[in-house]
Design a protein around this motif. Structure first.
Motif, PDB file in Angstrom:
ATOM      1  N   THR A 269     -73.153  11.784  76.326  1.00 13.64           N
ATOM      2  CA  THR A 269     -72.317  11.020  77.243  1.00 13.64           C
ATOM      3  C   THR A 269     -71.289  11.981  77.847  1.00 13.64           C
ATOM      4  O   THR A 269     -70.876  12.944  77.211  1.00 13.64           O
ATOM      5  N   GLY A 270     -70.934  11.724  79.099  1.00 10.90           N
ATOM      6  CA  GLY A 270     -70.041  12.663  79.777  1.00 10.90           C
ATOM      7  C   GLY A 270     -70.738  13.930  80.209  1.00 10.90           C
ATOM      8  O   GLY A 270     -70.100  14.979  80.357  1.00 10.90           O
TER       9      GLY A 270
ATOM     10  N   LYS B  88     -67.627  20.422  80.015  1.00 13.60           N
ATOM     11  CA  LYS B  88     -68.234  20.682  78.711  1.00 13.60           C
ATOM     12  C   LYS B  88     -69.606  20.034  78.607  1.00 13.60           C
ATOM     13  O   LYS B  88     -70.527  20.600  77.996  1.00 13.60           O
ATOM     14  N   GLY B  89     -69.758  18.852  79.176  1.00  9.52           N
ATOM     15  CA  GLY B  89     -71.044  18.174  79.113  1.00  9.52           C
ATOM     16  C   GLY B  89     -72.141  18.958  79.798  1.00  9.52           C
ATOM     17  O   GLY B  89     -73.271  19.047  79.303  1.00  9.52           O
TER      18      GLY B  89
ATOM     19  N   SER C 145     -68.229  20.915  91.181  1.00  7.34           N
ATOM     20  CA  SER C 145     -68.497  20.630  89.774  1.00  7.34           C
ATOM     21  C   SER C 145     -69.615  21.526  89.276  1.00  7.34           C
ATOM     22  O   SER C 145     -70.570  21.817  90.015  1.00  7.34           O
ATOM     23  N   LEU C 146     -69.498  21.962  88.040  1.00  6.34           N
ATOM     24  CA  LEU C 146     -70.549  22.783  87.443  1.00  6.34           C
ATOM     25  C   LEU C 146     -71.858  22.009  87.380  1.00  6.34           C
ATOM     26  O   LEU C 146     -72.935  22.572  87.599  1.00  6.34           O
ATOM     27  N   TYR C 147     -71.774  20.722  87.087  1.00  5.56           N
ATOM     28  CA  TYR C 147     -72.973  19.884  86.981  1.00  5.56           C
ATOM     29  C   TYR C 147     -73.809  19.959  88.264  1.00  5.56           C
ATOM     30  O   TYR C 147     -75.032  20.124  88.203  1.00  5.56           O
TER      31      TYR C 147
ATOM     32  N   ILE D 160     -61.963  26.790  77.160  1.00  2.68           N
ATOM     33  CA  ILE D 160     -61.958  27.537  78.416  1.00  2.68           C
ATOM     34  C   ILE D 160     -63.364  28.057  78.686  1.00  2.68           C
ATOM     35  O   ILE D 160     -64.143  28.296  77.770  1.00  2.68           O
ATOM     36  N   GLY D 161     -63.686  28.226  79.963  1.00  2.72           N
ATOM     37  CA  GLY D 161     -64.998  28.741  80.316  1.00  2.72           C
ATOM     38  C   GLY D 161     -65.205  28.702  81.808  1.00  2.72           C
ATOM     39  O   GLY D 161     -64.466  28.043  82.549  1.00  2.72           O
ATOM     40  N   GLY D 162     -66.227  29.380  82.275  1.00  3.32           N
ATOM     41  CA  GLY D 162     -66.560  29.366  83.685  1.00  3.32           C
ATOM     42  C   GLY D 162     -67.067  28.012  84.123  1.00  3.32           C
ATOM     43  O   GLY D 162     -67.718  27.302  83.360  1.00  3.32           O
ATOM     44  N   GLY D 163     -66.768  27.653  85.379  1.00  4.81           N
ATOM     45  CA  GLY D 163     -67.278  26.407  85.924  1.00  4.81           C
ATOM     46  C   GLY D 163     -66.377  25.207  85.712  1.00  4.81           C
ATOM     47  O   GLY D 163     -66.805  24.077  85.958  1.00  4.81           O
TER      48      GLY D 163
END
Length: 361
Positions: A14-15, A20-21, A47-49, A196-199
């Motif tokens: 979910t999410g 992070k998802g 959005s990274l997604y 923390i992270g890219g995207g």
């Protein structure tokens, strides 16, 4: 963390449209899992997604965790063997703007997810993702342990403490360890530090705001430059969730309950340190200025004791804070240079897996 464990497993996230998802979906996809997602539309633009085309990798279902009947139907139809419940309103400052949305999503959404699993009436391993901010913050130097009092002085933190209590109540009422053979459900909660992270393009969050400032050749305005947080790379955090799920599936008696995931105590650093280190990796002398505007209160000191996860799961952060920040800077720099976001994520996943292994005892 054992990639082979996940081959062919049915996993619901979910999410999955969040930062992070999206990373978790790509990680599990690289392991050969069958991943389904349930979430609202991506919460940020960009959005990274969307940039990494994560929808091509998962069975994506757009919906609201506050909609019990639709969520229950999706869970029943997919019949997941594992659930990572990450859908949340996750921004502290936004929780001041809209506390009702925060509580309804984070508390009632957790009720609905666990109720959907209960209605499924099948075996399932559930990791309820909350936060390090679920503890009653007493301003103490030593890290909070899983048995410390829950609390939260702002709507977001308090709502996640409530989500922890919801999980405890469902475990005791509907998924008791003594009747695991009847209901087949294992339930644990994961309390992670600042990820923390890219995207990540989440508004009013440190790394996205800092990268945006660097791109515009201006200093980032910091609300609380000396506030200390337990920073960790997104892959370290997700490795903790995945390792916990593997262990819980094998031994629910030993691994149910709450688990902290965060860096070594020495890597809990002030906000200004994160910005200055990112600036060094980015190659700029422009760092930060004090934000003189009035803002809602935020906790000044927060750290986690991760002894339990280290001892019983064999988990610890592989990326020290400086290395994690280098990975973050590299991701955004390469993205701005035109690199494919999905390829950037998979390159870092491959490098992370090559950096060591985590296994539960």
């Amino acid at each position: 963390m054992n990639p082979m464990f996940w081959q062919g497993k049915r996993v619901l996230v979910t999410g999955h449209t969040g930062f992070k998802g999206a990373w978790l979906c790509m990680l599990l996809n690289s392991f050969g899992a069958r991943v389904a997602g349930y979430a609202l539309d991506p919460p940020t633009q960009p959005s990274l997604y969307e940039l990494a085309r994560v929808d091509e990798l998962v069975d994506s279902n757009l919906g609201d965790v506050r909609d019990l009947e639709t969520l229950s139907e999706r869970v029943r139809a997919f019949a997941p063997e594992f659930v990572f419940h990450m859908a949340a309103q996750s921004v502290v400052l936004r929780s001041y703007d809209d506390p009702v949305e925060t509580y309804s999503t984070n508390v009632l959404g957790t009720v609905h997810l666990l109720e959907a699993v209960r209605r499924m009436r099948g075996p399932c391993t559930v990791v309820n993702v909350t936060t390090d901010k679920c503890y009653e913050n007493k301003g103490q130097v030593q890290g909070y342990r899983e048995g410390d009092a829950l609390g939260g002085h702002d709507p977001y933190s308090n709502s996640k403490a409530c989500a922890e209590l919801v999980g405890d109540a469902y475990r005791e009422s509907f998924f008791p360890l003594s009747r695991r053979n009847e209901h087949g459900v294992g339930l644990a909660s994961a309390r992670a530090g600042n990820v923390i992270g890219g995207g990540d393009w989440t508004p009013r969050q440190l790394v996205p705001d800092t990268i945006a400032a660097f791109v515009q050749s201006r200093p980032v305005a910091l609300r609380h430059p000396l506030a200390v947080r337990p920073w960790q790379h997104v892959l370290d955090c997700l490795a903790g969730y995945v390792t916990l799920a593997e262990a819980l599936a094998e031994n629910v008696q030993a691994y149910s309950g709450a688990w902290n995931f965060g860096p070594a105590e020495s890597d809990s650093r002030p906000v200004c340190y994160v910005v200055e280190t990112l600036a060094a990796h980015w190659g700029t002398d422009i760092t930060w200025v004090q934000d003189g505007a009035e803002h809602p209160p935020e906790e000044q000191l927060l750290s986690l004791d991760v002894t339990k996860a280290a001892t019983f799961l064999g988990w610890q952060c592989r990326l020290p804070i400086d290395e994690a920040l280098r990975w973050v800077a590299d991701w955004y720099r390469d993205f701005r240079a035109g690199r494919n976001p999905r390829e950037l994520c998979y390159e870092q996943i491959t490098a992370y897996l090559a950096s060591g292994s985590t296994a539960h005892a």
